[in-house]
Scaffold this motif. Sequence first.
Motif, short mmCIF file in Angstrom:
data_model
loop_
_atom_site.label_atom_id
_atom_site.label_comp_id
_atom_site.label_asym_id
_atom_site.label_seq_id
_atom_site.Cartn_x
_atom_site.Cartn_y
_atom_site.Cartn_z
N LYS A 288 0.83 -1.21 0.00
CA LYS A 288 0.00 0.00 0.00
C LYS A 288 0.87 1.26 0.00
CE LYS A 288 -3.89 -2.19 2.37
NZ LYS A 288 -4.65 -2.24 3.62
N ALA A 289 1.94 1.24 0.78
CA ALA A 289 2.85 2.39 0.83
C ALA A 289 3.53 2.60 -0.52
CB ALA A 289 3.89 2.19 1.93
N LYS A 290 3.93 1.51 -1.18
CA LYS A 290 4.54 1.62 -2.50
C LYS A 290 3.57 2.20 -3.51
CE LYS A 290 7.93 -2.12 -2.12
NZ LYS A 290 8.32 -3.46 -2.61
N MET A 291 2.32 1.76 -3.47
CA MET A 291 1.31 2.29 -4.39
C MET A 291 1.07 3.77 -4.12
SD MET A 291 -1.51 -0.75 -4.65
CE MET A 291 -2.57 0.20 -5.70
N SER A 292 0.99 4.12 -2.86
CA SER A 292 0.77 5.52 -2.49
C SER A 292 1.94 6.39 -2.94
CB SER A 292 0.58 5.62 -0.97
OG SER A 292 0.40 6.96 -0.59
N ASN A 293 3.15 5.89 -2.74
CA ASN A 293 4.34 6.62 -3.15
C ASN A 293 4.38 6.79 -4.67
OD1 ASN A 293 6.92 7.89 -2.62
ND2 ASN A 293 7.82 6.09 -3.59
N PHE B 261 1.95 9.45 -5.61
CA PHE B 261 2.47 10.76 -5.22
C PHE B 261 3.54 11.25 -6.19
CE2 PHE B 261 5.67 13.22 -2.85
CZ PHE B 261 4.90 14.32 -2.52
N VAL B 262 4.44 10.37 -6.59
CA VAL B 262 5.51 10.74 -7.52
C VAL B 262 4.92 11.16 -8.86
CG1 VAL B 262 7.44 9.82 -8.86
CG2 VAL B 262 7.30 9.38 -6.42
N ARG B 263 3.93 10.43 -9.36
CA ARG B 263 3.30 10.80 -10.65
C ARG B 263 2.61 12.15 -10.55
NH1 ARG B 263 -0.74 6.52 -12.58
NH2 ARG B 263 -1.25 6.75 -10.42
N GLN B 264 1.86 12.37 -9.46
CA GLN B 264 1.14 13.63 -9.30
C GLN B 264 2.11 14.81 -9.12
OE1 GLN B 264 -2.12 14.17 -9.78
NE2 GLN B 264 -2.11 12.03 -10.41
N THR B 265 3.19 14.60 -8.37
CA THR B 265 4.18 15.64 -8.16
C THR B 265 4.87 15.99 -9.47
OG1 THR B 265 4.55 14.84 -5.91
CG2 THR B 265 6.24 16.27 -6.84
N SER B 266 5.20 14.98 -10.24
CA SER B 266 5.84 15.22 -11.54
C SER B 266 4.93 16.01 -12.45
CB SER B 266 6.20 13.88 -12.18
OG SER B 266 6.75 14.08 -13.45
#
Length: 68
Positions: free
Chosen positions: A15-20, A23-28
């Motif tokens: 779950k943490a990996k999916m959330s991360n 987050f990385v895609r949205q931040t990018s």
Amino acid sequence: MPAVINMDELTDVDKAKMSNHYFVRQTSKCCTEFMEAVQAGVEEDTLVKGIAEDKNPFKELKGGCVVC
């Protein structure tokens, strides 16, 4: 068709990996949009190009203070 993921079967690490990853895609995406907006207005942006010396209201004046 993408596989369906049952969130109840995932570990906390998964779950943490999916959330991360999300987050990385949205931040990018956000950073890309921000850079495009800055570049679109660079000609009018005084923070990027600066203020002309003759139009700068905060420039130091030569001389001292005169009290009348």
